[in-house]
Enzyme design. Structure first.
Site, PDB file in Angstrom:
ATOM      1  N   ASP A  36      34.336  73.868  30.617  1.00 25.53           N
ATOM      2  CA  ASP A  36      34.589  74.668  31.695  1.00 25.53           C
ATOM      3  C   ASP A  36      35.635  73.985  32.956  1.00 25.53           C
ATOM      4  OD1 ASP A  36      32.603  73.059  32.919  1.00 25.53           O
ATOM      5  OD2 ASP A  36      31.337  74.511  33.345  1.00 25.53           O
ATOM      6  N   HIS A 240      58.435  55.640  27.540  1.00 20.54           N
ATOM      7  CA  HIS A 240      57.418  56.531  27.971  1.00 20.54           C
ATOM      8  C   HIS A 240      56.070  55.858  27.570  1.00 20.54           C
ATOM      9  CE1 HIS A 240      59.900  59.987  28.329  1.00 20.54           C
ATOM     10  NE2 HIS A 240      60.515  58.785  29.093  1.00 20.54           N
ATOM     11  N   ASP A 257      57.920  52.898  36.704  1.00 26.34           N
ATOM     12  CA  ASP A 257      58.480  54.040  36.167  1.00 26.34           C
ATOM     13  C   ASP A 257      57.346  54.931  37.156  1.00 26.34           C
ATOM     14  OD1 ASP A 257      60.204  56.364  36.064  1.00 26.34           O
ATOM     15  OD2 ASP A 257      60.991  56.381  34.557  1.00 26.34           O
ATOM     16  N   ASP A 268      61.796  60.324  40.807  1.00 28.26           N
ATOM     17  CA  ASP A 268      61.530  59.674  39.831  1.00 28.26           C
ATOM     18  C   ASP A 268      61.797  58.897  40.241  1.00 28.26           C
ATOM     19  OD1 ASP A 268      61.857  59.336  36.877  1.00 28.26           O
ATOM     20  OD2 ASP A 268      63.096  60.905  36.863  1.00 28.26           O
ATOM     21  N   HIS A 347      69.258  55.994  25.840  1.00 21.75           N
ATOM     22  CA  HIS A 347      69.390  56.778  26.204  1.00 21.75           C
ATOM     23  C   HIS A 347      69.841  56.684  27.500  1.00 21.75           C
ATOM     24  CE1 HIS A 347      67.494  54.830  30.223  1.00 21.75           C
ATOM     25  NE2 HIS A 347      66.817  53.525  29.779  1.00 21.75           N
ATOM     26  N   HIS A 351      69.021  62.047  34.445  1.00 19.13           N
ATOM     27  CA  HIS A 351      68.702  63.765  34.136  1.00 19.13           C
ATOM     28  C   HIS A 351      68.949  64.434  35.637  1.00 19.13           C
ATOM     29  CE1 HIS A 351      65.260  62.685  35.835  1.00 19.13           C
ATOM     30  NE2 HIS A 351      64.923  62.144  34.675  1.00 19.13           N
ATOM     31  N   HIS A 358      62.892  66.471  34.419  1.00 25.69           N
ATOM     32  CA  HIS A 358      63.581  66.831  33.882  1.00 25.69           C
ATOM     33  C   HIS A 358      64.030  68.306  33.645  1.00 25.69           C
ATOM     34  CE1 HIS A 358      62.081  63.527  31.108  1.00 25.69           C
ATOM     35  NE2 HIS A 358      62.855  62.774  32.005  1.00 25.69           N
ATOM     36  N   GLU A 381      69.639  55.805  36.024  1.00 25.46           N
ATOM     37  CA  GLU A 381      68.843  54.705  35.784  1.00 25.46           C
ATOM     38  C   GLU A 381      69.173  54.180  34.009  1.00 25.46           C
ATOM     39  OE1 GLU A 381      65.628  56.820  33.184  1.00 25.46           O
ATOM     40  OE2 GLU A 381      66.108  58.873  34.687  1.00 25.46           O
ATOM     41  N   TYR A 385      66.529  47.060  26.628  1.00 29.41           N
ATOM     42  CA  TYR A 385      65.425  46.416  26.501  1.00 29.41           C
ATOM     43  C   TYR A 385      65.613  45.983  24.672  1.00 29.41           C
ATOM     44  CZ  TYR A 385      65.371  50.941  28.796  1.00 29.41           C
ATOM     45  OH  TYR A 385      65.148  51.851  30.549  1.00 29.41           O
ATOM     46  N   ARG A 403      64.788  48.355  33.130  1.00 25.25           N
ATOM     47  CA  ARG A 403      65.342  49.800  33.421  1.00 25.25           C
ATOM     48  C   ARG A 403      65.621  49.715  35.507  1.00 25.25           C
ATOM     49  NH1 ARG A 403      62.600  52.917  30.885  1.00 25.25           N
ATOM     50  NH2 ARG A 403      61.215  53.778  31.716  1.00 25.25           N
ATOM     51  N   GLU A 405      66.571  52.849  38.235  1.00 31.40           N
ATOM     52  CA  GLU A 405      66.057  54.320  38.185  1.00 31.40           C
ATOM     53  C   GLU A 405      66.409  54.537  40.019  1.00 31.40           C
ATOM     54  OE1 GLU A 405      63.244  56.265  36.731  1.00 31.40           O
ATOM     55  OE2 GLU A 405      64.677  58.579  35.987  1.00 31.40           O
TER      56      GLU A 405
HETATM   57  N1  GLY Z   1      59.960  59.019  34.597  1.00 30.13           N
HETATM   58  C1  GLY Z   1      61.625  59.432  33.066  1.00 30.13           C
HETATM   59  C2  GLY Z   1      61.554  60.054  33.373  1.00 30.13           C
HETATM   60  O1  GLY Z   1      62.604  58.807  33.907  1.00 30.13           O
HETATM   61  O2  GLY Z   1      62.940  60.404  32.711  1.00 30.13           O
HETATM   62 MN    MN Z   2      61.914  57.562  35.793  1.00 31.10          MN
HETATM   63 MN    MN Z   3      64.295  59.395  35.385  1.00 28.16          MN
END
Ligand code: GLY
Ligand code: MN
Ligand code: MN
Length: 434
Positions: A36, A240, A257, A268, A347, A351, A358, A381, A385, A403, A405
């Site tokens: 619950d 991720h 991140d 982000d 990647h 976005h 996203h 970003e 890697y 990374r 970003e």
């Molecule tokens: N934090 C997810 C991305 O950077 O897309």
């Molecule tokens: Mn991110």
């Molecule tokens: Mn992002």
């Protein structure tokens, strides 16, 4: 966000819908965590965008040019006993007085009322496929109306994707949306800077995540926009990585991140820095390359450029640098054509960003990358890697994940970096950590 802004959005949507139409949009469902206990409730972004209403069990109905009222809300009634247990409810009167509904009905009456509203309308705007339980009810209501056609009732003939219209509106942020996003970005930027100041070898990844969230929560952002990623050393190569369970080693980098959510708007940010405060030579070389790629990409966030221009700029810089460092073989043209850089950069460079991390909005129109326009917000970003065990890669590069970003608004005066407060130059980071 003022109530006039929500009203303006509904009016804009109703103009696009045209006469003889109806839009039906439920908010998110409450989700059971275990037995619950529920997950903290977060309204559906489209629903909140059009209503500003943050309670569960609510449905917005828009009926352009309906004389008895265009904006109806189904929501929970006031209930002193339930409110004692679970907190305040606006109730039907609150939906009208505070949220501008022309009329409001109990959520529990929707099955009785909705078929009658559908009967009067030709075109139905609805987000099919987002909420299976609600899809089934919609289907049942339409079925009921069709069953009455022999009595002269006219059933709707057109069904349109409401999300398509709302998402295009959401892609262009208003002044007040950008103000909220700037606040969220500044708070997350300050939290990232705090991590740079406080991180020590031996700290656990989850401790950094916890400090980040604490910093944001103490300043009013109760939720994160997404689960924080804190990866030390080789963990930084998992895009991720959310386990956040290992200790940070002296001599490794840590990739963070993380971004808070404020009033339903996301930030982000990713930063990568040395756990002990000083970049090693190979770390600095790769870091500077990612930073150069990121700066080149941000430079491409210009009105009139295409959505993909920042990505292409980043890839060029990364590819060139990887060849120079001996991590890729061949000429720049060969590397770009074969996309061999994807071994280290798999990647895309960003976005849309907004209420959802996203965020919504088409990236291509008729097969062509969208042209950037003022008010659009995107992340930039790039990363590199190089996991431990990468074949054919010198040991000194292995176990490095980087990374960087930032969140960027497209403006007539060039890129407006909402997250600029958090350092990213090597010298700035080392100075802050010293
Ligand atoms: N934090 C997810 C991305 O950077 O897309
Ligand atoms: Mn991110
Ligand atoms: Mn992002």
């Amino acid at each position: 966000m003022s109530s006039t802004e929500f009203s303006r959005r509904r009016k804009q949507l109703m103009r696009m819908m045209g006469e003889n139409s109806i839009a039906i949009l439920p908010t998110a469902n409450e989700q059971v965590r275990n037995r619950d206990v529920l997950f903290p409730f977060r309204p559906d972004s489209d629903f909140f965008y059009l209503t500003g209403f943050s309670e569960p069990e609510a449905v917005m109905v828009l009926l352009p040019n309906r004389k008895q009222g265009e904006f109806l809300m189904f929501c929970r009634e006031k209930d002193p006993v339930k409110e004692t247990w679970d907190g305040y409810r606006a109730g039907l009167e609150g939906a009208m007085e505070q949220y501008g509904a022309d009329d409001a009905f109990p959520f529990s009456d929707i099955d009785d009322i909705l078929p009658g509203l559908l009967e009067q309308r030709e075109r139905v705007f609805y987000e099919m496929g987002c909420n299976a339980a609600f899809d089934a009810r919609m289907s049942e209501w339409v079925h009921q109306v069709r069953g009455r056609t022999r009595t002269g009732v006219h059933a709707p003939t057109e069904f349109l994707a409401l999300d398509h219209f709302v998402h295009d509106m959401r892609l262009y942020k208003s002044r007040s949306e950008i103000a909220t996003m700037r606040k969220a970005a500044k708070l997350s930027a300050a939290a990232h800077s705090e991590l740079m100041r406080t991180t020590q070898p031996g700290d656990a990844e989850y401790q950094l995540a916890s400090r980040f969230q604490h910093y944001c929560q103490m300043r009013g952002a109760s939720q994160q926009a997404y689960p924080s990623i804190v990866g030390g050393g080789n963990n930084g190569c998992v895009l991720h990585y959310v386990e956040n369970k290992d200790a940070l080693n002296d001599g490794d980098l840590v990739l963070i991140d993380a971004g808070c959510e404020l009033d339903c708007y996301a930030s982000d940010i990713t930063r990568t820095f040395p756990v002990n405060g000083t970049f090693s030579e190979p770390q600095a070389q790769l870091y500077q390359l990612v930073l150069d790629a990121q700066l080149a990409a941000i430079e491409q966030v210009q009105v009139g450029n295409h959505y993909n221009d920042p990505h292409e700029a980043a890839v060029r810089v990364l590819a060139k640098g990887l060849i120079k460092l001996g991590l890729l073989k061949g000429t720049l043209a060969q590397v770009l054509k074969s996309q061999s850089y994807k071994k280290f950069y798999m990647h895309s460079t960003g976005h849309w960003l907004g209420m959802d991390v996203h965020d919504v909005g088409d990236y291509k129109i008729d097969g062509h990358w969208r042209v950037l326009e003022p008010g659009m917000v995107l992340t930039v970003e790039p990363g590199l890697y190089i996991p431990v065990g990468s074949k054919g890669v010198a040991k000194k590069w292995q176990g490095i994940g980087i990374r960087i970003e930032d969140d960027v608004v497209v403006t007539k005066n060039g890129p407006d970096v909402l997250t600029r407060d958090v350092p990213k130059e090597i010298a700035e980071i080392e100075a802050l950590m010293a």
